[in-house]
Design a protein around this motif. Structure first.
Motif, PDB file in Angstrom:
ATOM      1  N   LYS A  51       0.519  -7.438   1.809  1.00 13.41           N
ATOM      2  CA  LYS A  51      -0.327  -6.258   2.019  1.00 13.41           C
ATOM      3  C   LYS A  51       0.007  -5.185   0.992  1.00 13.41           C
ATOM      4  O   LYS A  51      -0.886  -4.536   0.450  1.00 13.41           O
ATOM      5  CB  LYS A  51      -0.138  -5.717   3.440  1.00 13.41           C
ATOM      6  N   VAL A  52       1.283  -5.010   0.693  1.00 10.39           N
ATOM      7  CA  VAL A  52       1.693  -4.049  -0.337  1.00 10.39           C
ATOM      8  C   VAL A  52       1.124  -4.478  -1.686  1.00 10.39           C
ATOM      9  O   VAL A  52       0.590  -3.662  -2.434  1.00 10.39           O
ATOM     10  CB  VAL A  52       3.239  -3.926  -0.402  1.00 10.39           C
ATOM     11  N   ARG A  53       1.209  -5.774  -2.000  1.00  6.81           N
ATOM     12  CA  ARG A  53       0.670  -6.271  -3.269  1.00  6.81           C
ATOM     13  C   ARG A  53      -0.835  -5.999  -3.351  1.00  6.81           C
ATOM     14  O   ARG A  53      -1.341  -5.549  -4.374  1.00  6.81           O
ATOM     15  CB  ARG A  53       0.937  -7.766  -3.408  1.00  6.81           C
ATOM     16  N   LEU A  54      -1.533  -6.246  -2.258  1.00  5.60           N
ATOM     17  CA  LEU A  54      -2.982  -6.050  -2.244  1.00  5.60           C
ATOM     18  C   LEU A  54      -3.357  -4.582  -2.419  1.00  5.60           C
ATOM     19  O   LEU A  54      -4.216  -4.241  -3.235  1.00  5.60           O
ATOM     20  CB  LEU A  54      -3.569  -6.575  -0.919  1.00  5.60           C
ATOM     21  N   SER A  56      -1.221  -1.770  -3.087  1.00  5.45           N
ATOM     22  CA  SER A  56      -0.447  -0.888  -3.972  1.00  5.45           C
ATOM     23  C   SER A  56      -0.258  -1.426  -5.382  1.00  5.45           C
ATOM     24  O   SER A  56      -0.168  -0.663  -6.328  1.00  5.45           O
ATOM     25  CB  SER A  56       0.946  -0.630  -3.394  1.00  5.45           C
ATOM     26  N   GLU A  57      -0.147  -2.717  -5.513  1.00 10.20           N
ATOM     27  CA  GLU A  57       0.224  -3.283  -6.806  1.00 10.20           C
ATOM     28  C   GLU A  57      -0.947  -3.895  -7.566  1.00 10.20           C
ATOM     29  O   GLU A  57      -0.773  -4.358  -8.687  1.00 10.20           O
ATOM     30  CB  GLU A  57       1.325  -4.329  -6.590  1.00 10.20           C
ATOM     31  N   THR A  58      -2.111  -3.920  -6.947  1.00 12.34           N
ATOM     32  CA  THR A  58      -3.291  -4.491  -7.592  1.00 12.34           C
ATOM     33  C   THR A  58      -4.231  -3.362  -7.989  1.00 12.34           C
ATOM     34  O   THR A  58      -4.532  -2.484  -7.180  1.00 12.34           O
ATOM     35  CB  THR A  58      -4.015  -5.459  -6.632  1.00 12.34           C
ATOM     36  N   ASP A  59      -4.682  -3.382  -9.220  1.00  6.58           N
ATOM     37  CA  ASP A  59      -5.633  -2.384  -9.697  1.00  6.58           C
ATOM     38  C   ASP A  59      -6.960  -2.599  -8.965  1.00  6.58           C
ATOM     39  O   ASP A  59      -7.605  -3.645  -9.143  1.00  6.58           O
ATOM     40  CB  ASP A  59      -5.818  -2.554 -11.208  1.00  6.58           C
ATOM     41  N   PRO A  60      -7.382  -1.641  -8.141  1.00  3.41           N
ATOM     42  CA  PRO A  60      -8.608  -1.842  -7.362  1.00  3.41           C
ATOM     43  C   PRO A  60      -9.855  -2.012  -8.231  1.00  3.41           C
ATOM     44  O   PRO A  60     -10.746  -2.784  -7.877  1.00  3.41           O
ATOM     45  CB  PRO A  60      -8.699  -0.595  -6.474  1.00  3.41           C
ATOM     46  N   GLN A  61      -9.912  -1.318  -9.371  1.00 10.12           N
ATOM     47  CA  GLN A  61     -11.066  -1.480 -10.262  1.00 10.12           C
ATOM     48  C   GLN A  61     -11.124  -2.901 -10.820  1.00 10.12           C
ATOM     49  O   GLN A  61     -12.188  -3.505 -10.900  1.00 10.12           O
ATOM     50  CB  GLN A  61     -11.004  -0.465 -11.419  1.00 10.12           C
ATOM     51  N   ALA A  62      -9.963  -3.429 -11.201  1.00  7.26           N
ATOM     52  CA  ALA A  62      -9.909  -4.795 -11.738  1.00  7.26           C
ATOM     53  C   ALA A  62     -10.251  -5.815 -10.649  1.00  7.26           C
ATOM     54  O   ALA A  62     -10.945  -6.806 -10.917  1.00  7.26           O
ATOM     55  CB  ALA A  62      -8.524  -5.073 -12.320  1.00  7.26           C
ATOM     56  N   ASN A 171      -3.448   4.680   3.594  1.00  2.24           N
ATOM     57  CA  ASN A 171      -3.642   5.675   2.525  1.00  2.24           C
ATOM     58  C   ASN A 171      -2.415   5.760   1.631  1.00  2.24           C
ATOM     59  O   ASN A 171      -2.539   5.882   0.410  1.00  2.24           O
ATOM     60  CB  ASN A 171      -3.957   7.060   3.101  1.00  2.24           C
ATOM     61  N   ALA A 172      -1.232   5.727   2.228  1.00  6.49           N
ATOM     62  CA  ALA A 172       0.004   5.809   1.439  1.00  6.49           C
ATOM     63  C   ALA A 172       0.118   4.595   0.513  1.00  6.49           C
ATOM     64  O   ALA A 172       0.516   4.742  -0.652  1.00  6.49           O
ATOM     65  CB  ALA A 172       1.217   5.882   2.373  1.00  6.49           C
ATOM     66  N   LEU A 173      -0.229   3.413   1.014  1.00  3.02           N
ATOM     67  CA  LEU A 173      -0.158   2.215   0.164  1.00  3.02           C
ATOM     68  C   LEU A 173      -1.164   2.299  -0.976  1.00  3.02           C
ATOM     69  O   LEU A 173      -0.857   1.989  -2.117  1.00  3.02           O
ATOM     70  CB  LEU A 173      -0.411   0.949   0.999  1.00  3.02           C
ATOM     71  N   ILE A 174      -2.384   2.746  -0.652  1.00  5.07           N
ATOM     72  CA  ILE A 174      -3.415   2.851  -1.683  1.00  5.07           C
ATOM     73  C   ILE A 174      -3.024   3.900  -2.723  1.00  5.07           C
ATOM     74  O   ILE A 174      -3.120   3.678  -3.932  1.00  5.07           O
ATOM     75  CB  ILE A 174      -4.782   3.193  -1.054  1.00  5.07           C
ATOM     76  N   LYS A 175      -2.527   5.050  -2.251  1.00  6.21           N
ATOM     77  CA  LYS A 175      -2.141   6.145  -3.152  1.00  6.21           C
ATOM     78  C   LYS A 175      -0.985   5.715  -4.052  1.00  6.21           C
ATOM     79  O   LYS A 175      -0.955   6.036  -5.241  1.00  6.21           O
ATOM     80  CB  LYS A 175      -1.754   7.367  -2.339  1.00  6.21           C
ATOM     81  N   LYS A 176      -0.047   4.960  -3.489  1.00  5.11           N
ATOM     82  CA  LYS A 176       1.092   4.478  -4.260  1.00  5.11           C
ATOM     83  C   LYS A 176       0.635   3.614  -5.435  1.00  5.11           C
ATOM     84  O   LYS A 176       1.228   3.644  -6.503  1.00  5.11           O
ATOM     85  CB  LYS A 176       2.008   3.654  -3.335  1.00  5.11           C
ATOM     86  N   GLY A 177      -0.471   2.899  -5.248  1.00  2.00           N
ATOM     87  CA  GLY A 177      -0.967   2.022  -6.292  1.00  2.00           C
ATOM     88  C   GLY A 177      -1.759   2.733  -7.378  1.00  2.00           C
ATOM     89  O   GLY A 177      -1.954   2.219  -8.451  1.00  2.00           O
ATOM     90  N   LYS A 178      -2.225   3.952  -7.098  1.00  3.72           N
ATOM     91  CA  LYS A 178      -3.063   4.659  -8.086  1.00  3.72           C
ATOM     92  C   LYS A 178      -2.242   5.430  -9.082  1.00  3.72           C
ATOM     93  O   LYS A 178      -1.183   5.847  -8.938  1.00  3.72           O
ATOM     94  CB  LYS A 178      -4.029   5.608  -7.368  1.00  3.72           C
TER      95      LYS A 178
END
Length: 178
Positions: A51-54, A56-62, A171-178
């Motif tokens: 879930k963290v990889r999905l 936080s670590e994956t570029d959502p645009q890509a 939100n924290a996971l998503i924000k961490k990835g941006k």
């Protein structure tokens, strides 16, 4: 005298229950039967990492771009709308899917004739993942739900039993990835 006998009996019963409980714990953790609990703990840990990889670590645009590539293939007739298993018995077509999606290690990838692409991270009793929508996607009905949490325009996170209390964590996971 009768009261004292009852107290002793109650005390013996309580002690027997505590001992039985302790033996149960020993069985669950130290014997081959305990292997199940250890495996379950490991699976939970692995799912948290996925879930963290999905998120936080994956570029959502890509990720959106990769999903839309599959969507275009469906529109062009090069790929059938289908649920493609990735784990266990992978569908032969999966090897041609964008590597970014495959690197997420999903359980399945689902393509729909209306352009939606779902990346299911877990199946069975609990599902979560993302759904990507083509540009200018129109809701098929007023009650249609894109997902549980918008990641970016066109890409939504979903999870069985999603509760708005999860928003802070997600939100924290998503924000961490941006």
């Amino acid at each position: 005298m009768k009261i004292k006998v009852r107290k002793n009996l109650v005390l013996k019963i309580v002690i027997a229950l505590v001992i039985a409980f302790a033996f149960g714990l020993v069985f669950l953790y130290l014997t081959p039967g305990g292997k199940f609990l250890r495996l379950m703990k490991e699976e939970i840990k692995v799912e948290k990492q996925r879930k963290v990889r999905l998120l936080s670590e994956t570029d959502p645009q890509a990720l959106l771009k990769a999903c839309r590539e599959l969507s275009r293939r469906v529109s062009a007739g090069d790929l059938e709308p289908n649920r493609y298993l990735v784990c266990y018995k992978p569908h032969p077509e999966v090897s041609q899917f964008p590597q970014l999606i495959l690197d997420l290690d999903p359980m399945f990838i689902e393509t729909a004739s209306d352009g939606r692409v779902g990346v299911g991270m877990l199946g069975g009793f609990h599902h979560y993942g993302v759904t990507a929508y083509p540009e200018n996607y129109e809701k098929p009905s007023q009650s249609f739900k894109f997902g549980d949490k918008k990641i970016i325009d066109g890409l939504w996170y979903y999870e069985d039993g999603y509760n708005p209390r999860y928003d802070r964590k997600i939100n924290a996971l998503i924000k961490k990835g941006k």
